[in-house]
Structure formats: structure tokens, C-alpha cells
Design an enzyme around this catalytic site. Structure first.
Site, PDB file in Angstrom:
ATOM      1  N   LEU A  31       0.880  -1.197   0.048  1.00 46.78           N
ATOM      2  CA  LEU A  31      -0.076   0.158  -0.075  1.00 46.78           C
ATOM      3  C   LEU A  31       1.030   1.262  -0.070  1.00 46.78           C
ATOM      4  O   LEU A  31       1.968   1.390   0.505  1.00 46.78           O
ATOM      5  CB  LEU A  31      -0.804  -0.110   1.400  1.00 46.78           C
ATOM      6  CG  LEU A  31      -1.951  -0.927   1.250  1.00 46.78           C
ATOM      7  CD1 LEU A  31      -2.738  -0.667   2.669  1.00 46.78           C
ATOM      8  CD2 LEU A  31      -3.078  -0.924   0.176  1.00 46.78           C
ATOM      9  N   ASP A  32       0.574   2.167  -0.595  1.00 50.16           N
ATOM     10  CA  ASP A  32       1.274   3.465  -0.668  1.00 50.16           C
ATOM     11  C   ASP A  32       1.640   4.069   0.626  1.00 50.16           C
ATOM     12  O   ASP A  32       0.792   4.004   1.464  1.00 50.16           O
ATOM     13  CB  ASP A  32       0.663   4.362  -1.849  1.00 50.16           C
ATOM     14  CG  ASP A  32       0.971   4.173  -3.263  1.00 50.16           C
ATOM     15  OD1 ASP A  32       1.423   3.170  -3.509  1.00 50.16           O
ATOM     16  OD2 ASP A  32       0.121   4.727  -3.811  1.00 50.16           O
ATOM     17  N   TYR A  33       2.647   4.987   0.913  1.00 50.27           N
ATOM     18  CA  TYR A  33       3.072   5.595   1.972  1.00 50.27           C
ATOM     19  C   TYR A  33       1.638   6.385   2.529  1.00 50.27           C
ATOM     20  O   TYR A  33       1.432   6.353   3.777  1.00 50.27           O
ATOM     21  CB  TYR A  33       4.053   6.610   1.629  1.00 50.27           C
ATOM     22  CG  TYR A  33       4.488   7.586   2.660  1.00 50.27           C
ATOM     23  CD1 TYR A  33       5.329   7.099   3.597  1.00 50.27           C
ATOM     24  CD2 TYR A  33       3.842   8.945   2.482  1.00 50.27           C
ATOM     25  CE1 TYR A  33       5.597   8.087   4.620  1.00 50.27           C
ATOM     26  CE2 TYR A  33       4.265   9.825   3.639  1.00 50.27           C
ATOM     27  CZ  TYR A  33       5.202   9.326   4.749  1.00 50.27           C
ATOM     28  OH  TYR A  33       5.623  10.277   5.668  1.00 50.27           O
ATOM     29  N   ARG A  64      -4.278   5.459  -8.771  1.00 44.64           N
ATOM     30  CA  ARG A  64      -3.957   6.983  -8.853  1.00 44.64           C
ATOM     31  C   ARG A  64      -3.506   7.458  -9.960  1.00 44.64           C
ATOM     32  O   ARG A  64      -4.061   8.481 -10.512  1.00 44.64           O
ATOM     33  CB  ARG A  64      -2.751   7.240  -7.900  1.00 44.64           C
ATOM     34  CG  ARG A  64      -2.687   7.067  -6.511  1.00 44.64           C
ATOM     35  CD  ARG A  64      -1.524   6.964  -5.533  1.00 44.64           C
ATOM     36  NE  ARG A  64      -1.045   8.331  -5.494  1.00 44.64           N
ATOM     37  CZ  ARG A  64       0.367   8.415  -4.860  1.00 44.64           C
ATOM     38  NH1 ARG A  64       1.050   7.531  -4.516  1.00 44.64           N
ATOM     39  NH2 ARG A  64       0.715   9.855  -5.115  1.00 44.64           N
TER      40      ARG A  64
END
Length: 286
Positions: free
Chosen positions: A135-137, A225
Site C-alpha cells: 500500500l502506498d505511503y 492513482r
């Protein structure tokens, strides 16, 4: 320099598996493929007393030893309380907070905080718990963790075979179609995402804000995104792919990993987990 040796007895395998795949996570300081490969290259890994290589296969019951300088491991412990959504002897589901990496070279990562938040597995092939996807930051929500060597391999296979059903919620900017499929390649690889608008509100600054349910069919880096930005409807708070002048600052990225569904690789139960949207979403869409 003093050395320290850790040992692990390999679990029985249905089919032989390469050391560089089996060995990920069996020692606390070798929780990633890259760390394991470095240790093999530096000749820190022995299998039944012989140097392990990238062509060594594990069948089961081998004694794998990790020999390294005593001052090699980072002894400083990260103190970070995480919410455990589900846990058994093989795997766990965590709720990832925003603003933290899942894994990597940084000290403050989800991976480095797992041992203090989870119970040690009683299985013979118990290892340091390891995230099995990314999962992204800035992304929040459900993260799947493996607690044994066999579980980490099985969960990785489920992701590769697209047998883990994931849904996300995002807040997007601008007018959108009610639903659709995005099939724009990412990094020259096929990428598919489905979207469905759940709610829309008028916004003075952004024209419209949409609460969108997202179902990725592939798992490319930053896929959701990028796909939403390609549509011209970037995710609110996305400083990388957002439109100039329409980047919301100080509130983080509005992307949440809402649900995970899969068949438990060992108990064969059909499992599905959901994590409600953070409060900042509910404030926008009352």
C-alpha cells in the site's frame, strides 16, 4: 569480530523450492528478497553445513543457518501501535495508518512494527511476520500479513493468481461518469481498474468531489492513482498526479483499502474483511 548464528529447520515442501524464495522472512533481519539475496551473496547462509546459493533447492527438513556479525542486526526497536483487524496462526490483517511505508530501508515501516503487534505463530515454520502486498505511503486500510514461510508463499501465490479480491474507496476531483472500466497500460504493462461513483457533492474549489468505489484487476504501482489521473479526475490530496492548483495540502491522500476477500490457504475458509472509511471521508459525504 564476534559472530552470531541463527538456525531454521525447513518445513516439508510439496515441490522443491529455491532457497531465495523459501528463505524470505525465516530470519528477523532477512524479511525481504533483496536482504536474503545479499546474505546469500555474502556467504552468510548455510544449508546443511554447505554454502547456500541462488540455485539451492529446499525440499524439507534442511537445517538453514544464518551466520552474521553480532552487530549486524539493528537492535533498536520501533515502537508503533497498530490495529489488528484479524489474526490466526498463519496470517493477519492490519489496518495501515497514513504516512508510513509498508516496508523498505527506512526504520519506521509497518514491517518493522509487526512483531510487537502480533502473536508469534506456533507453526514449525514460523517467521518474522511479513506484508504480502503493498500500500502506498499515504494510503490507509487493510494490509495482509504472512506469519509462516508457507503462508507467505501461499498468499503471494494468491495475489499472483488474482485470487485476492480488493476494493478501495477514493475521493476524486471533477465531473465523472457514473461507472466504467479503465484499461490504460502502466509502464508498458496491461492494467485494469473498475470504478463506480457512490456519492457526489458540489465543491466551490473543486467543482465536484466524488466518493468512488474502485476495484483493481491488476496490481501495478500507483495503478489507481494513475488511472484516475488519466481520466482527468485525480484523487484528492495526490501531490504526485494531481492537477496544478487543485492539490489539497495537509489532509493526506484520500485513498483507502476498504476490503479484502480470499480463501484461507490453510483452513480453506472464505474470508472477507472490511475497514470503515476514516472520519475525514465521512465529513465530506455526510
Amino acid at each position: 569480530m564476534k559472530t552470531k548464528t541463527e538456525t531454521h529447520i525447513a518445513a516439508a515442501q510439496e515441490k522443491p523450492i529455491r532457497l531465495q524464495e523459501y528463505g524470505v522472512g525465516i530470519f528477523p533481519t532477512l524479511s525481504t528478497k533483496s536482504a536474503l539475496k545479499k546474505a546469500i551473496k555474502k556467504e552468510y547462509i548455510l544449508v546443511n553445513g554447505k554454502l547456500g546459493t541462488t540455485s539451492t533447492f529446499i525440499h524439507g527438513n534442511e537445517i538453514i543457518a544464518f551466520i552474521h556479525p553480532e552487530n549486524d542486526p539493528c537492535k533498536k526497536q520501533l515502537i508503533l501501535k497498530l490495529e489488528v483487524v484479524y489474526e490466526d496462526d498463519y496470517l493477519a490483517i492490519m489496518n495501515k495508518p497514513p504516512g508510513i511505508l509498508v516496508s523498505g530501508n527506512s526504520f519506521k515501516t509497518i514491517a518493522n512494527a509487526l512483531e510487537q503487534n502480533l502473536k508469534k505463530s506456533d507453526q514449525a515454520d514460523a517467521v518474522k511476520p511479513q506484508p504480502t502486498h503493498r500500500l502506498d505511503y499515504a494510503t490507509t486500510g487493510l494490509l495482509l500479513i504472512g506469519k509462516t514461510s508457507a503462508s507467505i508463499l501461499a498468499l503471494n501465490r494468491l495475489f499472483e493468481q488474482k485470487k485476492v479480491l480488493k476494493t478501495y474507496f477514493a475521493v476524486t476531483i471533477g465531473k465523472m461518469k457514473k461507472e466504467g472500466t479503465i484499461d490504460i497500460p502502466i509502464d508498458d504493462k496491461k492494467a485494469f481498474s473498475k470504478f463506480e461513483i457512490v456519492n457526489t457533492v458540489v465543491s466551490e474549489r473543486f467543482q465536484y468531489l466524488n466518493l468512488v468505489k474502485l476495484t483493481p484487476k491488476t496490481g501495478r504501482r500507483h495503478q489507481l492513482r494513475k488511472h484516475l489521473a488519466f481520466l482527468g479526475n485525480p484523487i484528492l490530496g495526490d501531490s504526485t498526479y494531481g492537477k496544478e492548483g487543485l492539490i489539497l495540502k495537509g489532509k493526506g491522500l484520500y485513498l483507502h483499502a476498504f476490503s479484502l476477500g480470499f480463501v484461507h490457504p490453510f483452513t480453506k475458509e472464505n474470508l472477507r474483511f472490511e475497514k470503515e472509511l476514516p472520519a475525514k471521508y465521512r465529513k465530506l459525504f455526510s
